[in-house]
Write a protein that holds these residues in place. Sequence first.
Motif, PDB file in Angstrom:
ATOM      1  N   PRO A  62       1.228  -1.181  -0.114  1.00  0.00           N
ATOM      2  CA  PRO A  62       0.045  -0.203   0.303  1.00  0.00           C
ATOM      3  C   PRO A  62       0.848   1.418  -0.286  1.00  0.00           C
ATOM      4  N   GLY A  63       1.772   1.299   0.607  1.00  0.00           N
ATOM      5  CA  GLY A  63       3.114   2.597   0.550  1.00  0.00           C
ATOM      6  C   GLY A  63       3.897   2.931  -0.481  1.00  0.00           C
ATOM      7  N   VAL A  64       3.642   1.397  -1.642  1.00  0.00           N
ATOM      8  CA  VAL A  64       4.338   1.756  -2.642  1.00  0.00           C
ATOM      9  C   VAL A  64       3.440   2.150  -3.864  1.00  0.00           C
ATOM     10  N   LEU A  65       1.883   1.431  -3.645  1.00  0.00           N
ATOM     11  CA  LEU A  65       0.990   2.514  -4.360  1.00  0.00           C
ATOM     12  C   LEU A  65       0.738   3.599  -4.277  1.00  0.00           C
ATOM     13  N   LYS A  66       0.342   3.796  -2.996  1.00  0.00           N
ATOM     14  CA  LYS A  66       0.436   5.089  -2.401  1.00  0.00           C
ATOM     15  C   LYS A  66       1.023   6.241  -3.161  1.00  0.00           C
ATOM     16  N   THR A 106       0.507   9.516  -6.068  1.00  0.00           N
ATOM     17  CA  THR A 106       0.369  10.893  -5.396  1.00  0.00           C
ATOM     18  C   THR A 106       0.973  11.279  -6.280  1.00  0.00           C
ATOM     19  N   SER A 107       2.500  10.817  -6.587  1.00  0.00           N
ATOM     20  CA  SER A 107       3.228  11.893  -7.171  1.00  0.00           C
ATOM     21  C   SER A 107       2.770  11.345  -8.973  1.00  0.00           C
ATOM     22  N   ALA A 108       1.584  10.515  -9.498  1.00  0.00           N
ATOM     23  CA  ALA A 108       1.096  11.258 -10.814  1.00  0.00           C
ATOM     24  C   ALA A 108       0.147  11.776 -11.046  1.00  0.00           C
ATOM     25  N   GLY A 109      -0.172  12.282  -9.763  1.00  0.00           N
ATOM     26  CA  GLY A 109      -1.291  13.786  -9.332  1.00  0.00           C
ATOM     27  C   GLY A 109      -2.362  13.100  -8.820  1.00  0.00           C
ATOM     28  N   PHE A 110      -2.445  11.678  -8.356  1.00  0.00           N
ATOM     29  CA  PHE A 110      -3.724  11.420  -7.522  1.00  0.00           C
ATOM     30  C   PHE A 110      -3.730  10.739  -6.274  1.00  0.00           C
ATOM     31  N   SER A 111      -3.785  11.724  -5.844  1.00  0.00           N
ATOM     32  CA  SER A 111      -3.735  12.590  -4.271  1.00  0.00           C
ATOM     33  C   SER A 111      -4.511  11.522  -2.967  1.00  0.00           C
ATOM     34  N   PHE A 112      -5.572  11.799  -3.680  1.00  0.00           N
ATOM     35  CA  PHE A 112      -6.940  11.138  -3.334  1.00  0.00           C
ATOM     36  C   PHE A 112      -7.227   9.618  -3.332  1.00  0.00           C
ATOM     37  N   LEU A 113      -6.471   9.055  -4.501  1.00  0.00           N
ATOM     38  CA  LEU A 113      -7.012   8.146  -5.089  1.00  0.00           C
ATOM     39  C   LEU A 113      -5.562   7.385  -4.364  1.00  0.00           C
ATOM     40  N   GLY A 114      -4.354   7.610  -4.551  1.00  0.00           N
ATOM     41  CA  GLY A 114      -3.562   7.036  -3.685  1.00  0.00           C
ATOM     42  C   GLY A 114      -3.559   6.853  -1.886  1.00  0.00           C
ATOM     43  N   THR A 115      -4.521   7.973  -1.364  1.00  0.00           N
ATOM     44  CA  THR A 115      -4.621   8.094   0.166  1.00  0.00           C
ATOM     45  C   THR A 115      -5.576   6.560   0.145  1.00  0.00           C
ATOM     46  N   LEU A 116      -6.924   6.826  -1.425  1.00  0.00           N
ATOM     47  CA  LEU A 116      -8.210   5.843  -0.790  1.00  0.00           C
ATOM     48  C   LEU A 116      -7.657   4.027  -0.674  1.00  0.00           C
TER      49      LEU A 116
END
Length: 71
Positions: free
Chosen positions: A26-30, A34-44
Amino acid sequence: MAETRSFDESRTLLAGLTVAFAVIIPGVLKYLLTSAGFSFLGTLVWALGYGGFALVFWYLFIRPIDLTGPE
């Protein structure tokens, strides 16, 4: 006794790997999301992944433990 010991060692190894993957995946996926600009999706993804692994760990390793006291 040797069979029980190897079973315990394999369960311990499996529990350790489960915890390691519960933190790493989950940490790597987040981070990637987040690096790709999908902060909310990364947190989810992190919250659902971490929570899902917590449930799996509970179901496989903690739930079977007999926690009854002395009679």
